[in-house]
Design an enzyme around this catalytic site. Structure first.
Site, mmCIF file in Angstrom:
data_model
loop_
_atom_site.group_PDB
_atom_site.id
_atom_site.type_symbol
_atom_site.label_atom_id
_atom_site.label_comp_id
_atom_site.label_asym_id
_atom_site.label_seq_id
_atom_site.Cartn_x
_atom_site.Cartn_y
_atom_site.Cartn_z
ATOM 1 N N GLU A 173 -6.985 2.316 -5.631
ATOM 2 C CA GLU A 173 -6.117 2.601 -6.775
ATOM 3 C C GLU A 173 -6.243 4.084 -7.099
ATOM 4 O OE1 GLU A 173 -4.074 0.545 -8.225
ATOM 5 O OE2 GLU A 173 -4.728 -1.445 -7.548
ATOM 6 N N HIS A 220 -2.670 2.113 -3.471
ATOM 7 C CA HIS A 220 -1.871 1.739 -4.639
ATOM 8 C C HIS A 220 -2.039 2.788 -5.730
ATOM 9 C CE1 HIS A 220 -0.872 -2.664 -3.910
ATOM 10 N NE2 HIS A 220 -1.690 -2.390 -2.904
ATOM 11 N N GLU A 250 4.947 2.511 -6.827
ATOM 12 C CA GLU A 250 3.679 3.206 -6.626
ATOM 13 C C GLU A 250 3.856 4.188 -5.468
ATOM 14 O OE1 GLU A 250 0.680 0.193 -6.257
ATOM 15 O OE2 GLU A 250 1.170 -0.692 -8.205
ATOM 16 N N HIS A 273 3.874 -2.341 -3.815
ATOM 17 C CA HIS A 273 4.644 -2.274 -5.058
ATOM 18 C C HIS A 273 5.528 -1.027 -4.986
ATOM 19 C CE1 HIS A 273 1.041 -4.618 -6.750
ATOM 20 N NE2 HIS A 273 2.047 -5.458 -6.603
#
EC number: 3.5.1.96
Length: 322
Positions: free
Chosen positions: A210, A147, A56, A53
């Site tokens: 994450e 991410h 990010e 993405h």
């Protein structure tokens, strides 16, 4: 190749596409794809990916610093590594994706999306992993996909692990804890993520990490993730990491909330954090005459997003494991 990130963001092809580093050889494969091979034989292969993405950016900056340490010789390389900056065009534009979410496309699912730069890139990345894993004799295969989350979270750093038929290796889970992950979420069904693809097709021990919240380049406080960066440095150089004194909490996915039409309503506001708890019977979402409620005593939400395209996931509901 100490300007890999800059080349990727500019879309520039380097004049020299292979060379020598400090104890390793490097090879530029394509935009956002760099292979590193130690001079000494190794039986471990690692995919280090970020930027699937494009908004990010903290993990991308982390990988850039790791590459600088490798090229300067301050970090020794003991794995074959494929470095992946997943969506170069979205990274350059500072947006999540240009057309469609690539992290729903892997495992051939890109064929069901309208053709775009992302579908072509997903196919390219699938082929790159196939070539990388087939060209070595790695006894150990890992994939760490870095991410950041759209929302804030009750756990600043957490990992999401794909559905896997075999038990997870304790050493891999212990490393994730040593990397500062406060929680681990275990999927129970196949999906279109990059990590599910590498796990299903190549048997890799894979995890989506994450790390904090999505911010533009230059606005990230990387000190928040120093424990993760240190663990990655130790991993690359073959140094044992100490086990976390507080093992990550464990959750499993019990249901998925999916948006099917414009009638969909998700009853969580923009301030709802990842891992917010909801009691049994709570109404989570509605769509026409369909109601989605909490069925366990307590469930925790992950990745709530009412604005996804129709047919995509608007949230996951979790239960805590003992």
């Amino acid at each position: 190749m100490d300007n890999f990130l800059a080349l990727t963001l500019s879309g520039t092809t380097p004049r020299v596409t292979q060379g020598k580093g400090a104890g390793f050889r490097w090879r530029w494969l394509s935009h956002g794809l760099l292979e590193l091979t130690p001079d000494a034989p190794v039986d471990r292969a690692l995919i280090l990916s970020a930027g699937i993405h494009g908004n990010e950016t903290a993990p991308v900056e982390m990988l850039d610093k790791l590459l600088s340490a490798l090229y300067s010789g301050s970090l020794t390389l003991t794995w074959r590594v494929l470095v992946v900056l997943g969506n170069p065009q979205a990274l350059a534009a500072g947006i999540r994706y240009c057309h469609s979410d690539m992290n729903r496309m892997f495992g051939g699912r890109w064929q069901s999306f309208a053709e775009s730069d992302e579908t072509r890139r997903a196919r390219e990345l699938e082929l790159s992993l196939e070539t990388f894993f087939s060209s070595g004799q790695a006894r150990v295969r890992w994939h760490l996909d870095l991410h950041t989350a759209i929302r804030g979270s009750h756990h600043l750093r957490f990992g999401v692990l794909p559905q896997r038929d075999r038990p997870w290796e304790t050493g891999f889970l212990a490393w994730l804890g040593a990397a500062g992950l406060e929680a681990l979420v275990f999927h129970q069904a196949p999906g279109g993520t990059f990590t599910h693809f590498s796990s299903e097709h190549f048997g890799a021990l894979s995890c989506t990490l994450e790390l904090g919240k999505a911010l533009p380049f230059g606005q990230n406080d990387l000190t928040q993730f120093s424990v993760t960066s240190q663990a990655l440095s130790a991993l690359l150089s073959g140094v044992e990491t100490s086990t976390s004194s507080s093992p990550p909490l464990r959750y499993r996915v019990v249901s998925q909330i999916t948006r099917h039409s414009d009638k969909f309503a998700l009853y969580m506001d923009a301030q709802t954090l990842n891992f917010t708890a909801f009691a049994k019977g709570t109404l989570l979402a509605e769509e026409g005459d369909k109601r989605v409620t909490v069925t366990h005593d307590v469930e925790y939400v992950l990745f709530p997003n009412p604005s996804v395209a129709c047919g995509l996931r608007a949230g996951l509901m979790l239960e805590r494991l003992p």
